[in-house]
Design an enzyme around this catalytic site. Structure first.
Site, mmCIF file in Angstrom:
data_model
loop_
_atom_site.group_PDB
_atom_site.id
_atom_site.type_symbol
_atom_site.label_atom_id
_atom_site.label_comp_id
_atom_site.label_asym_id
_atom_site.label_seq_id
_atom_site.Cartn_x
_atom_site.Cartn_y
_atom_site.Cartn_z
ATOM 1 N N GLU A 16 1.465 1.781 -3.527
ATOM 2 C CA GLU A 16 0.213 2.133 -4.208
ATOM 3 C C GLU A 16 -0.175 3.582 -3.955
ATOM 4 O O GLU A 16 -0.639 4.272 -4.869
ATOM 5 C CB GLU A 16 -0.901 1.193 -3.760
ATOM 6 C CG GLU A 16 -0.778 -0.192 -4.384
ATOM 7 C CD GLU A 16 -1.908 -1.109 -4.001
ATOM 8 O OE1 GLU A 16 -2.647 -1.555 -4.891
ATOM 9 O OE2 GLU A 16 -2.046 -1.396 -2.797
ATOM 10 N N GLY A 60 0.804 -1.215 0.000
ATOM 11 C CA GLY A 60 0.000 0.000 0.000
ATOM 12 C C GLY A 60 0.837 1.264 0.000
ATOM 13 O O GLY A 60 0.402 2.307 -0.507
#
Length: 692
Positions: free
Chosen positions: A105, A102
């Site tokens: 991301e 994440g």
């Protein structure tokens, strides 16, 4: 008091610095704090752009994995990323350290990425049975191309800031945060436009993915996450971004609750739990390890030497003859050159590692070593002789380690006047590749030696697991019983290739009989002959094969035939005849054995032995045994290890099968008292606190 972010305004840039110790995991409170700060900067007319960064060694290690089981609250990570993308002002990620999952991301949701030298990036989700779920599978291909993006996602391996720049992921590499911020401020002053990754397109066609996909899927052994990752990147070529992102979120959620993801999360946490030793405090002072020695430069010794060199630790190898040293060093050099030629290391790295390894025929050259690992012939008298010599020449406080796979470490330690400094470090072959390291605690091993050994295991890139002294320790004790059950099944009527196929179809890297051929049937035969141990279920067929000169791959025949040195064996009618003769000799009436019986008897033998090992205090936790089998014995990671699989199946069911086999087959199926107890309780994973 725990803080989640710090904010400041530097010139016309609003800075959001993540401060959620220890790794900036993107849990609800951190996501919420970033969202609030970003909204505030969006509303501030004095702020022209926002910078997102971290503190210390971490930008963000990714999602808070505990939320995968407990549930998540909005804003989800995908919501936060959409907020950054939908704002009116550009957002820049200054990646100060680790940006995994994440963390990468959210960077792809920014307009520009500026990593600081030393930063590491990765999508490790594949290792816990999932795919990136907040845009990674769709945005990374748009930025760096489908094939390279798929390689990053399927490998799960970190890559450097330099690789990110080469791939086109990063704008520039900065020496530190201030330099990166200055570069961003210069661009803002000139007018920094929005540059959303989601608005880009992927060039080429999905056909370009085939070569990369094939390379990884061969090794995936049915892992659902791997095949899904390929499908996800294929979608990035032609599926509209919003539709693809919605599919990705739904797919992530579906995979997250799959049995494979549960199993792989179990291994993720079990590997971390395995580092903890009940009676060795985490703040135990470590002995300094700045130099190492290895006794023996055969296949195992050479691999161990490479492990130390790979970690930047100078190592002295000792052999009896200079010719053996030269041959060993030549083999090491060839291994590094092969790794270089395959692009795994650079020319400079290969040269540096080779330079760290020296050889000698004199034990006296180990006088300054901080740790010495013995890797000689697996015979107690030979190893005791080596340790007596080490005791005479090694400095006070040096750790003396044996790489024995089965022998009594206490008896080896007692060959010295310093048993507190002796420990087992059981590397698995090939040592420079296999991840597992069994750390074998003897009766007198000092706590700082244990702590240092667990630490050095991690430094060498291994997954260390502490075990106690018994015949075969944890892994080999379980694996020997597993192999024995496979052979008993063969003597009862199953065919060797049927047994291996059942287990490889289920997910094992290799079947037990193929493993015996790979290792060499003479290895186990020699150990059994030396011990003279009597068993009601001896390895009769394996011993007869060895006595007939069928030693496995190296002799061209073992359980299988290996035509012209082939690595993959083919069924051999002569083996069937030998098995039938052994069965007649033992008075066994052969029968048809079902695939289901083969699977259950092999698996539940592993599990019952595992519970006995925890019951005896040889292992601290059932999860430790899962870590051992996944990392050292080819057990499918997507099944979570034998003990986890048994818990998922239901311990009451497993215990009932073990009791049945004990009644029908014999004493080697004697049920573990701990298994029966836990089956009655219906409990989950067991650690030392509940097993004591």
């Amino acid at each position: 008091m725990q803080t989640y972010i710090e904010t400041e305004i530097r010139g016309s840039i609003g800075v959001i610095r993540m401060t959620h110790d220890p790794v900036n995991a993107l849990g609800y409170k951190l996501r919420h704090a970033i969202s609030e700060a970003h909204s505030a900067f969006e509303a501030n007319p004095d702020v022209a752009a926002t910078v997102l960064t971290g503190r210390g060694k971490f930008f963000s290690a990714g999602a808070d994995i505990t939320e995968f089981n407990s549930g998540r609250k909005k804003p989800y990570l995908s919501d936060l990323i959409a907020q950054l993308e939908n704002g009116s002002k550009p957002v820049v990620a200054i990646i100060n350290g680790i940006a995994y999952g994440g963390g990468l991301e959210i960077s792809l949701g920014c307009d520009y990425i500026y990593p600081i030298s030393g930063a590491r990036l990765a999508f490790p989700e594949i290792n816990i049975g999932n795919i990136p779920g907040a845009g990674g599978t769709q945005k990374l291909p748009r930025l760096i191309g489908g094939p390279r993006a798929l390689e990053i996602i399927l490998s799960g391996k970190p890559f450097s800031a330099e690789v990110a720049l080469r791939d086109g992921l990063a704008e520039a590499i900065s020496a530190d945060f201030e330099e990166a911020l200055m570069a961003v401020q210069t661009r803002v002053t000139k007018g920094l436009a929005r540059n959303l990754v989601r608005d880009k397109s992927v060039s080429g066609t999905p056909d370009a993915l085939k070569q990369v996909a094939a390379q990884f899927l061969r090794r995936a052994r049915g892992a659902l996450a791997a095949t899904t990752a390929v499908e996800a990147v294929e979608k990035s070529y032609s599926t509209p971004i919003d539709e693809a992102l919605e599919w990705e979120r739904e797919t992530f959620a579906r995979l997250n609750v799959s049995s494979q993801a549960r199993a792989q999360r179990h291994i993720f946490f079990a590997e971390r739990s395995a580092r903890k030793v009940a009676d060795v405090p985490s703040d135990t002072p470590l002995r300094p390890i700045k130099s190492a020695g290895v006794i023996g430069v055969g296949t195992m010794g050479a691999g161990i030497a490479m492990c130390f060199a790979d970690a930047g630790i100078p190592v002295m190898i000792i052999e009896q003859e200079q010719e053996r040293i030269e041959a060993g060093l030549a083999g090491i050099r060839k291994s590094y050159e092969t790794a270089r030629d395959k692009g795994r290391i650079t020319d400079d790295q290969a040269a540096a590692r080779i330079d760290l390894i020296r050889g000698s025929v004199s034990f006296d050259d180990l006088g300054s070593a901080d740790i010495v690992v013995e890797a000689v012939f697996e015979a107690l008298d030979v190893k005791r002789d080596v340790f007596a010599k080490l005791d005479a020449v090694c400095k006070r406080g040096a750790i003396l380690a044996t790489n024995t796979s089965t022998l009594d470490v206490n008896k080896i330690a007692n060959a010295t006047a310093r048993p507190q400094d002796v420990i087992g470090l059981h590397f698995f072959s090939p040592a420079h590749i296999m991840k597992l390291l069994e750390v074998v605690r003897a009766d007198d091993t000092a706590k700082d030696v244990i702590a240092t050994s667990m630490f050095i295991g991690q430094k060498l890139g291994k997954v260390p697991v502490l075990v106690g002294v018994c015949d075969g320790f944890a892994g080999n004790r379980m694996f020997i019983n597993f192999n024995r059950e496979a052979q008993i099944l063969v003597e009862e009527g199953a065919l060797p290739w049927q047994v291996d196929k059942v287990l490889t179809d289920w997910g094992f890297a290799m079947g037990p009989l193929s493993v015996m051929d790979l290792a060499g049937l003479d290895v186990g035969y020699r150990i059994r002959q030396a011990r003279g141990a009597q068993s009601p279920y001896p390895f009769t067929t394996a011993d007869r094969l060895a006595e007939a000169g069928r030693l496995g791959q190296k002799s061209g025949a073992g359980w299988y035939q290996y035509p012209e040195g082939a690595r993959r064996g083919v069924p051999d009618p002569e083996v069937e005849k030998l098995i039938a003769a052994v069965a007649r000799e033992k008075g066994i009436t052969q029968r048809v054995v079902s695939d289901e019986e083969i699977l259950h008897r092999c698996l539940w033998q592993l599990v019952n032995t595992g519970f006995q090992i925890v019951e005896e205090g040889i292992a601290q936790r059932t999860g430790d045994l899962d870590v051992i089998f996944v990392n050292g014995y080819g057990f499918p990671k997507t099944r979570g290890g034998p003990m986890f699989f048994a818990e998922e199946t239901g311990l009451a069911h497993v215990a009932a099968a073990v009791v049945k086999y004990h009644s029908e087959i014999g004493p080697h199926w004697k049920p573990s008292a701990l298994l029966l107890e836990q089956a009655k309780l219906g409990s989950g994973p067991i650690d030392f606190r509940r097993a004591s």
